[in-house]
Design an enzyme around this catalytic site. Structure first.
Site, mmCIF file in Angstrom:
data_model
loop_
_atom_site.group_PDB
_atom_site.id
_atom_site.type_symbol
_atom_site.label_atom_id
_atom_site.label_comp_id
_atom_site.label_asym_id
_atom_site.label_seq_id
_atom_site.Cartn_x
_atom_site.Cartn_y
_atom_site.Cartn_z
ATOM 1 C CE LYS A 165 47.189 47.333 95.723
ATOM 2 N NZ LYS A 165 47.163 48.384 96.360
ATOM 3 C CD GLU A 185 47.413 33.904 104.549
ATOM 4 O OE1 GLU A 185 48.098 34.196 103.570
ATOM 5 O OE2 GLU A 185 47.719 34.320 105.573
ATOM 6 N N GLY A 245 44.677 47.871 100.033
ATOM 7 C CA GLY A 245 43.813 46.622 100.407
ATOM 8 C C GLY A 245 42.628 47.150 101.189
ATOM 9 N NE ARG A 246 45.531 50.089 106.264
ATOM 10 C CZ ARG A 246 46.561 49.873 105.653
ATOM 11 N NH1 ARG A 246 46.942 48.737 105.050
ATOM 12 N NH2 ARG A 246 47.464 50.652 105.561
ATOM 13 C CD GLU A 287 47.034 45.625 107.131
ATOM 14 O OE1 GLU A 287 47.050 44.427 107.650
ATOM 15 O OE2 GLU A 287 46.340 46.044 106.070
ATOM 16 C CG HIS A 332 23.666 40.452 128.811
ATOM 17 N ND1 HIS A 332 23.020 40.411 129.871
ATOM 18 C CD2 HIS A 332 23.278 41.420 127.866
ATOM 19 C CE1 HIS A 332 21.618 41.270 129.309
ATOM 20 N NE2 HIS A 332 22.019 41.763 128.494
ATOM 21 C CE LYS A 362 51.427 38.922 103.946
ATOM 22 N NZ LYS A 362 51.355 39.700 102.402
HETATM 23 C C1 G6Q Z 1 45.604 45.815 103.457
HETATM 24 C C2 G6Q Z 1 46.624 44.943 103.476
HETATM 25 C C3 G6Q Z 1 46.272 43.454 103.560
HETATM 26 C C4 G6Q Z 1 45.897 42.814 101.997
HETATM 27 C C5 G6Q Z 1 45.916 41.373 102.400
HETATM 28 C C6 G6Q Z 1 45.536 40.675 101.205
HETATM 29 O O1 G6Q Z 1 45.480 47.001 103.363
HETATM 30 O O2 G6Q Z 1 47.647 45.269 102.337
HETATM 31 O O3 G6Q Z 1 45.109 43.088 104.487
HETATM 32 O O4 G6Q Z 1 44.641 43.145 101.855
HETATM 33 O O5 G6Q Z 1 47.345 40.882 102.674
HETATM 34 O O6 G6Q Z 1 46.234 40.996 100.090
HETATM 35 P P1 G6Q Z 1 45.893 40.753 98.497
HETATM 36 O O7 G6Q Z 1 44.843 41.383 98.075
HETATM 37 O O8 G6Q Z 1 47.041 41.092 97.725
HETATM 38 O O9 G6Q Z 1 45.850 39.085 98.514
#
Ligand code: G6Q
Length: 554
Positions: A211, A217, A271-272, A357, A388, A516
């Site tokens: 996003k 990463e 994001g989620r 989250e 198990h 971070k």
């Molecule tokens: C989700 C969070 C988080 C995010 C990641 C990736 O709701 O905001 O998990 O999706 O940190 O972020 P980017 O899509 O910006 O790389």
């Protein structure tokens, strides 16, 4: 929100708890033959059985009142009306628009977002069909056989989980044909390295899903993937082999991705909550656009149910209220998600992010620290494997763990009686957790097996199951795209309802930031041992770890 009324309702719920403290669900079922039908609800053919929770009608009635008093209906309507309910980021929360099937406008700041949503969906349709049919090819003229989606968190967990869950719908390509979709998320080079080992650059398309297009990463993995591609196909191959999904178009361009290969989305998609947006592009590639559309439709059906069904029959609200009962009234701190479906193996991890989250927060909308518990610890594994492993604790441990069981009536694999056994195990577990086995039953069993009385007395306590352990069971026809869409939307709305009742903002994630920032500060000390660890303002543990790391490093 009337806090006094909420407190009063909570007090009533604690009174119910006290009243029910000696109750056992075993007796509740024995005394009420209609308990299952009284404590279950439907959305289409998806059933939620919540009868195996130690609750009765008066307690449920107060839980329903709690939802009303907390303003669940008002907040739900505010969300759909695009009010900026994510107020710490000044954003609307409109993932429902991404799967909306109606014809009305969905206005954000006076502008209808639906034309743009449909435009992006059309772009996904066109792109996925062309990649799947070979209409879009690599820089050397070869068809794409492998898609590598690079993203993390919300830009990874959703698509990765859905792709695995709907593997049978990749009918054109799975398992015999060519297109494979891989996911790389971890900055650990093993993730990208292991994925690339088996791939040929000429047939590989990378999708960088971020996003912000700044996540360390993802950008580190994307840069290494780009180097890998350039080392065999040259710089000019980037345009043909890289696609981006982002709201940060300028950064995508700067990376070398051409405009026509950038799929946008909007800041009102968290994001989620973004698997329904262009972030779902790898899913459309894996299962085909028609199945992806069905996935959106299934979620839309759950949205309509959530928006229109009275609270007493509203699945997300019921699931949320049961969770409130367990978390706040019974003080149960975790929730196990137990899909009896191997292909749902990533579903618990997906819900872990969605729930923890969203509701792992301790500051209320008014900026005060909560005096009550909020989001539970979510964990789980598919059945029957978990049986198990950790189910021992579920049955006889000292902590009570509410469980959500999920099971399809029909399998995708028609193989002997595997599915009948899966179903039998699923139903047996919730039954065993509920009924338990008391000492008299155990003694009778042991004696029946011919054990002498003295030995039976010694062994029996170990074989007692307290029972009365709570669970919900969700049953659906088949794990198809519509059903998976509905299941995810069910949990999204459940989490929203709980956030409203707890008076927190479920849609920000400041808790992710601090680690971070500190990782950035520490990186120079990890890279260069001559930068003495003592130079930074670190505690002795962090300094000790850095020193020892450099000592071991070869
Ligand atoms: C989700 C969070 C988080 C995010 C990641 C990736 O709701 O905001 O998990 O999706 O940190 O972020 P980017 O899509 O910006 O790389």
């Amino acid at each position: 929100m009337d806090e006094a009324k909420i407190s009063k309702t909570f007090a009533q719920l604690f009174t119910h708890k006290k009243r029910l403290s000696e109750a056992h669900m075993r007796d509740m079922f024995a005394q009420d033959e209609s308990r299952f039908s009284s404590f279950s609800a439907f959305c289409g053919d998806l059933l939620l059985d919540y009868s195996k929770n130690c609750l009765d009608e008066p307690a449920m009635a107060d839980l329903f009142s709690l939802a009303r008093i907390a303003g669940v209906e008002k907040y739900r309507d505010d969300m759909w009306a695009a009010k900026p309910i994510n107020f710490t980021e000044d954003r609307s929360v409109l993932h429902m628009a991404l799967r909306y099937q109606g014809k009305s406008a969905v206005l954000v700041d006076g502008e209808d977002v639906m034309p743009a949503v449909k435009q992006v969906l059309n772009n996904i349709r066109e792109f996925s069909q062309k990649i799947r049919s070979g209409g879009i090819i690599g820089s050397t003229g070869k068809k794409f056989t492998d898609i590598v989606s690079i993203g993390i968190g919300g830009s990874d967990l959703g698509p990765a989980m859905v792709t695995a869950a709907l593997a049978p719908y990749a009918n054109d390509h799975w398992p015999n044909e060519n297109l494979r979709v891989h996911y790389v998320s971890n900055v650990d080079g093993a993730d990208l390295g292991d994925t690339l080992k088996a791939l040929n650059p000429a047939n590989t398309m990378f999708i960088v899903a971020s996003k912000t297009f700044t996540t360390d990463e993802t950008m580190t993995n994307a840069a290494s993937a780009r180097d890998w591609l350039i080392s065999s196909l040259g710089k000019e191959a980037i345009a043909a082999h890289f696609t981006a999904i982002s709201t940060n178009i300028a950064a995508c361009r700067a990376f070398g991705i051409k405009e026509a290969r950038i799929f946008g989305f909007w800041d009102w998609v968290g994001g989620r909550y973004s698997v329904w947006s262009a972030i779902g592009l790898p899913v459309a590639l894996a299962i085909g656009f028609e199945s992806f559309e069905k996935f959106l439709m299934g979620a839309a059906e759950m949205d309509s149910h959530f928006l229109q069904t009275p609270i007493e029959k509203n699945l997300p609200v019921i699931l949320a209220l049961i969770g409130i009962w367990h978390r706040n009234i019974c003080d149960f701190s975790t929730l196990a998600i137990l899909p009896y479906d191997q292909r749902m193996s990533r579903f618990p991890a997906y819900l872990q992010q969605l729930d923890m989250e969203s509701n792992g927060k301790r500051t209320t909308l008014r900026g005060k620290t909560t005096s009550y518990a909020t989001g539970p610890i979510v964990w789980g594994e598919p059945g029957t494997n978990g049986q198990h492993a950790f189910y021992q604790l579920l049955h006889q441990g000292t902590d009570i763990v509410p469980c959500d069981f999920l099971i399809a009536a029909n399998p995708d694999e028609h193989m002997g009686n595997h599915h009948a056994k899966l179903v039998a195990n699923c139903f047996a577990q919730s039954k065993a957790l509920m009924t338990g086995k008391d000492i008299d039953q155990v003694m009778a069993e042991l004696k029946g097996q011919g054990m002498d009385a003295q030995k039976a007395k010694k062994i029996a306590p170990h074989k007692v199951f307290p029972g009365n352990r709570p669970s919900n069971t969700i049953v659906y026809k088949q794990l198809d795209p519509e059903t998976l869409g509905a299941l995810i939307a069910l949990y999204e709305h459940k989490i929203f309802v709980q956030g409203v009742i707890w008076g927190i903002n479920s849609f920000d994630q400041w808790g992710v930031e601090l680690g971070k920032q500190l990782a950035k500060d520490l990186l120079p000390l990890v890279l260069d041992s001559s930068k003495k660890s003592g130079e930074a303002e670190n505690d002795s543990s962090t300094n000790g770890l850095l020193d020892y790391f450099h000592k071991l490093k070869t």
